[in-house]
Design a protein around this motif. Sequence first.
Motif, mmCIF file in Angstrom:
data_model
loop_
_atom_site.group_PDB
_atom_site.id
_atom_site.type_symbol
_atom_site.label_atom_id
_atom_site.label_comp_id
_atom_site.label_asym_id
_atom_site.label_seq_id
_atom_site.Cartn_x
_atom_site.Cartn_y
_atom_site.Cartn_z
ATOM 1 N N LEU B 264 0.838 -1.201 0.000
ATOM 2 C CA LEU B 264 0.000 0.000 0.000
ATOM 3 C C LEU B 264 0.871 1.249 0.000
ATOM 4 O O LEU B 264 0.662 2.179 -0.784
ATOM 5 N N GLY B 268 1.304 4.105 -2.902
ATOM 6 C CA GLY B 268 1.117 5.524 -2.617
ATOM 7 C C GLY B 268 2.297 6.350 -3.090
ATOM 8 O O GLY B 268 2.128 7.382 -3.739
ATOM 9 N N THR B 271 2.238 6.958 -6.733
ATOM 10 C CA THR B 271 1.264 7.932 -7.251
ATOM 11 C C THR B 271 1.726 9.364 -7.021
ATOM 12 O O THR B 271 1.234 10.280 -7.666
ATOM 13 N N ILE B 272 2.652 9.567 -6.078
ATOM 14 C CA ILE B 272 3.127 10.926 -5.823
ATOM 15 C C ILE B 272 4.121 11.352 -6.907
ATOM 16 O O ILE B 272 4.243 12.522 -7.241
#
Lengths: 290, 295
Positions: B264, B268, B271-272
């Motif tokens: 997870l 994340g 995606t940044i």
Amino acid sequence: MERTYNNKAWFLVLPVLVLVAFSAIIPLMTVVNYSVQDTFGNNQFFWAGLDWFQDVLESNRFWNALGRNLIFSAIILAIEIPLGIYIALNMPKKGWGVPVCLVLMALPLLIPWNVVGTIWQVFGRVDIGLLGRTLAAAGIDYNYVQDPVDAWLTIIVMDVWHWTSLVVLLCYAGLVSIPDAYYQAARIDGASRWSVFRFIQLPKMGRVLLIAVLLRFMDSFMIYTEPFVVTGGGPGNETTFLSIDLVKMAIGQFDVGPAAAMSLVYFLIVLSLSWVFYTVMTNQGQEKGK
Amino acid sequence: MTDRELSASGLPDAAAASPARVGTINSRRPLRLGWLVPTIYILFLLLPIYWLVNMSFKTNQEITSTFTLWPTDFTLRNYAVIFTDPSWYSGYINSIIYVALNTVISLAVALPAAYAFSRYRFVGDKHLFFWLLTNRMAPPAVFALPFFQLYSAFGLIDTHIAVALAHCLFNVPLAVWILEGFMSGVPKEIDETAYIDGYSFPRFFVKIFMPLIASGIGVAAFFCFMFSWVELLLARTLTTTAAKPISAIMTRTVSASGMDWGVLAAAGVLTIIPGALVIYFVRNYIAKGFALGRV
């Protein structure tokens, strides 16, 4: 700029009109349609008049969600606007610090909203999060999953983390546009830091600040993803804001009628706020032209 | 507004009267600790991100059982999971496809419209401009259900184009407003000169006008990209499997298959990255973009 009157310009706007009509007017008409009808399944619909609107406006559920949302927006503005101004005032005006500050501060703005939720969910967890662990070690009883106050605090800090940079960047853009002569004059007058702020910086930032307030209010008023990921609207309904409630009703329970009526009420509130926003924006344009 | 307040405090007059003293006063500025404020703020911003990055390099066993400020058992397994499992990396591909589609569509329709708003007055122009804004401000939650039904009726559910079109709801108005802001900065004489020189409208627009507002187009594209990339509610509602965005896949993993925290966190972090990569190029326009081109 002087603009000439020419109705052929409509042809240039036409593609936008068609596209946005498809993605806004048709869906909105569906909502209006649902808001005045009732169904017992099987795609049979009955005229329900304004019953759903009455239901929504009389239900505690709607007013509670609206109340929570307004309180949330008020808290957000009360924290983010002064904090944003304060940080913008202290930002470097030139040198290598400027791009570094701009880039690092803008970083949270570009993170997908559910990842923002995930980041804070992980960060705040008592078992694995840095924040949760630290607070627990400090002897503070913190658990955003069960305690409403902690849930609210987490969501507020998360929003401050996520969006204060927007206020900072807007204010900073307003500040750098102030000519240096103003500051020099103020120094000659022996003006205090406060009066420089009060009589030069604040008036010069006025418009930008108004935009920041409106943008932050609108966006916090329709917040969905971040609290949804972190608390899911809980504990209980303590952090169920308007959008979360609406999605729960429309897609979770499929109460189409009440959901549609609520959508329209919600939309009307946003519409009137948009009008304020529009007036501010276009007045600014006119003043610039003078 | 500002002029009145300034003359009330007598500032501009003083500046004109004694320009000679200006140089000496700079040294008196009491701003020695000013840098602390943005520094502390940036540390506050980076702390949760650091924790996410930190977690993405840990094993699940280390995450749940111990508390360490940096990975003691450094692993790339979490990233390997994402890059080898199609159900994970296809999420990124899906996201990128509909975001790119959306950016292209938004800009293509917004460019001529923004030109019309910045150059001409026509029947209903103000109302139209306002109506566009209301779409940018409309809560996506209001549109989630009708969108689902509309796109079901057209058989578009679970396609990239459905999400791309849905995101046009807020990205087209955004692009129109931003581009209009940039276009109004270009003097009208340029248009007129080009027409006198015998340029047709399309040729003038592509050859002369678009290069002049290149930075505006870049900024508008960036913001379309960004707002489509960060949106979850509509993207999740309109997709089931084939076009599911990475953000929706992440939420699924949280709720269902136990807690694979490491993966997870890695998802994340990934995606940044797109935003972080291009942010440097638009740093001076970020405020302008968020304020719909009006700063």
